[in-house]
Design a protein around this motif. Structure first.
Motif, PDB file in Angstrom:
ATOM      1  N   TYR A 171      41.241-110.006  94.797  1.00 32.81           N
ATOM      2  CA  TYR A 171      41.879-109.691  96.071  1.00 32.81           C
ATOM      3  C   TYR A 171      43.336-109.328  95.796  1.00 32.81           C
ATOM      4  O   TYR A 171      43.883-109.599  94.724  1.00 32.81           O
ATOM      5  N   ALA A 175      36.775-103.744 100.467  1.00 35.16           N
ATOM      6  CA  ALA A 175      37.182-103.529 101.857  1.00 35.16           C
ATOM      7  C   ALA A 175      38.670-103.774 101.967  1.00 35.16           C
ATOM      8  O   ALA A 175      39.245-104.619 101.260  1.00 35.16           O
ATOM      9  N   ALA A 226      41.671-104.450 104.921  1.00 35.65           N
ATOM     10  CA  ALA A 226      42.006-104.785 106.304  1.00 35.65           C
ATOM     11  C   ALA A 226      43.514-104.705 106.472  1.00 35.65           C
ATOM     12  O   ALA A 226      44.270-105.169 105.614  1.00 35.65           O
ATOM     13  N   TYR A 274      40.172-101.827 109.815  1.00 35.94           N
ATOM     14  CA  TYR A 274      39.280-102.256 108.724  1.00 35.94           C
ATOM     15  C   TYR A 274      38.441-101.089 108.241  1.00 35.94           C
ATOM     16  O   TYR A 274      37.925-100.293 109.037  1.00 35.94           O
ATOM     17  N   GLY A 278      35.577-100.320 104.745  1.00 36.59           N
ATOM     18  CA  GLY A 278      34.985-100.886 103.547  1.00 36.59           C
ATOM     19  C   GLY A 278      33.817-100.075 103.032  1.00 36.59           C
ATOM     20  O   GLY A 278      33.211 -99.280 103.771  1.00 36.59           O
ATOM     21  N   ILE A 280      31.074-106.270 101.342  1.00 31.72           N
ATOM     22  CA  ILE A 280      32.139-107.221 101.618  1.00 31.72           C
ATOM     23  C   ILE A 280      32.045-107.586 103.097  1.00 31.72           C
ATOM     24  O   ILE A 280      31.999-106.711 103.958  1.00 31.72           O
ATOM     25  N   GLY A 302      33.554-109.135 106.538  1.00 31.07           N
ATOM     26  CA  GLY A 302      34.817-109.388 107.207  1.00 31.07           C
ATOM     27  C   GLY A 302      34.573-109.892 108.615  1.00 31.07           C
ATOM     28  O   GLY A 302      33.711-109.368 109.329  1.00 31.07           O
ATOM     29  N   THR A 303      35.319-110.907 109.026  1.00 31.42           N
ATOM     30  CA  THR A 303      35.150-111.513 110.342  1.00 31.42           C
ATOM     31  C   THR A 303      36.507-111.864 110.922  1.00 31.42           C
ATOM     32  O   THR A 303      37.383-112.349 110.202  1.00 31.42           O
ATOM     33  N   SER A 314      31.504-102.527 107.345  1.00 32.42           N
ATOM     34  CA  SER A 314      31.677-101.752 106.116  1.00 32.42           C
ATOM     35  C   SER A 314      30.547-100.731 106.013  1.00 32.42           C
ATOM     36  O   SER A 314      29.433-100.971 106.476  1.00 32.42           O
ATOM     37  N   VAL A 329      41.595-114.019 110.055  1.00 28.53           N
ATOM     38  CA  VAL A 329      40.756-112.988 109.450  1.00 28.53           C
ATOM     39  C   VAL A 329      40.182-113.552 108.159  1.00 28.53           C
ATOM     40  O   VAL A 329      40.921-113.997 107.273  1.00 28.53           O
ATOM     41  N   MET A 374      37.574-112.766 104.959  1.00 30.22           N
ATOM     42  CA  MET A 374      36.824-111.770 104.199  1.00 30.22           C
ATOM     43  C   MET A 374      36.253-112.449 102.963  1.00 30.22           C
ATOM     44  O   MET A 374      36.900-113.309 102.360  1.00 30.22           O
ATOM     45  N   HIS A 375      35.017-112.048 102.577  1.00 32.95           N
ATOM     46  CA  HIS A 375      34.444-112.639 101.377  1.00 32.95           C
ATOM     47  C   HIS A 375      33.427-111.700 100.746  1.00 32.95           C
ATOM     48  O   HIS A 375      32.907-110.777 101.385  1.00 32.95           O
TER      49      HIS A 375
END
Length: 343
Positions: free
Chosen positions: A171, A233, A235, A246, A248, A252, A254-255, A268, A293, A295-296
């Motif tokens: 990251y 991704a 953001a 966002y 991607g 990935i 994202g929330t 994405s 936010v 992301m993982h």
């Protein structure tokens, strides 16, 4: 993660840190020595190295005595002016029913991290903790050579698949006024080649011009054509506009997690940065005050539900990320989590 007596910290690991599975006293001693070595390599004064040694020894010792599935991450933390050391301890033990009481010196408890918390926190420059009965405890402690920086708005954690020393997940963070951008990437596969792809994405992201997420993803796609490729991704958290922008490629997740418990997934496009892509699309999502936010990578499963963790989203980004990694990270893959809370 390993229980080996690892003391040497190669240069390429100083940013990612080193994970230890802490089950025996010999590993706790290795954690202490690794923290001391890292602090010395960073040029911290002897008195702060000694303070860090107490933090590392107490945190690791408590995991040996009390924890179920205890792990510790030792890593460098940096600002443009100076560098410190962060220790993140996490376990799946019984948790601490009364954290305030456990912090007091001399208090003994059947819960994890209940002995020596006072000693740890006295030496720390800054710290945060989340503990939940039945789920365990996460403790994040930083030791700086002098006054600590202001609390950060973003934090990430990566963990390699067992058997590897480097993670293919990575990251990065950059900022331009009120515009704050984050990148999460997952190099294809595992090991050195996956890490090389992610590291190239990070290098390109940090050295490139600040551009909207879709344009940034396009630039990353072109830059990775000589690597095995990655899912990634970007953001952008625009606090003045109250938006997350966002874009991607690949898996990935994202929330946006609102303070009222509302969850909004971010989209994405299918593809592999560097090799396969459709037209990259950028989407906007509301960013209300107090939102988080998350992301993982696909090394973290989506079964994690913040409603099961009362109060967690008010904790530091480091503690939120570590809790998600502990409870939703799979051991069959590299895992990476990033948490951003700009307000």
């Amino acid at each position: 993660m390993s229980g080996d007596t690892v003391v040497s910290l190669p240069e390429e690991l100083l940013g990612e840190g080193v994970w230890f599975r802490v089950e025996e006293a010999v590993t706790a001693a290795a954690v202490r020595r690794a923290a001391e070595r890292l602090a010395s390599d960073l040029g911290m004064p002897d008195r702060r190295v000694a303070d860090l040694s107490i933090v590392a020894a107490e945190a690791a010792g408590n995991l040996v005595k009390h924890a179920d599935q205890g792990f510790i991450l030792v890593r460098a933390v940096r600002t443009p002016e100076h560098a410190g050391v962060e220790i993140i301890a996490l376990d799946s033990g019984p948790g601490i029913a009364d954290v305030d009481r456990a912090i007091g010196d001399g208090h003994s408890t059947a819960g994890t991290l209940g002995i020596g918390l006072g000693a740890i926190l006295r030496q720390a420059s800054c710290w945060d903790m989340y503990s939940q009965p039945g789920r365990g405890t996460v403790l994040a402690v930083q030791v700086w050579p002098d006054a600590p920086p202001a609390p950060g708005w973003v934090a990430g954690l990566t963990r390699p698949i067992p058997g590897e020393t480097v993670s293919g997940d990575a990251y990065a963070v950059r900022q331009d006024g009120d515009r704050r951008q984050v990148l999460v990437c997952d190099g294809l596969g595992h090991g050195g080649l996956a890490a090389a792809a992610s590291h190239e994405a990070v290098r390109t992201f940090l050295s490139g011009a600040f551009a909207p997420p879709a344009a940034t993803v396009d630039a990353l796609h072109r830059a990775l054509n000589h690597t095995r490729g990655a899912a990634l991704a970007v953001a952008e958290l625009d606090t003045s506009a109250g938006l997350v922008r966002y874009a991607g490629l690949g898996n990935i997740a994202g929330t946006v997690l609102a303070p009222d418990g509302t969850r909004r997934g971010m989209i994405s496009m299918p593809g592999i940065a560097g090799h396969q892509r459709r037209q990259v699309r950028e989407y906007d999502y509301p960013l209300v005050p107090g939102a988080v936010v998350l992301m993982h990578t696909d090394g973290v499963v989506d079964r994690w539900n913040p409603s099961d963790y009362p109060g967690l989203l008010t904790r530091s980004p480091e503690v939120i990320a570590a809790t998600v990694l502990r409870d939703a990270g799979t051991r069959r893959d590299d895992a990476g989590v990033l948490v951003a809370r700009p307000s």
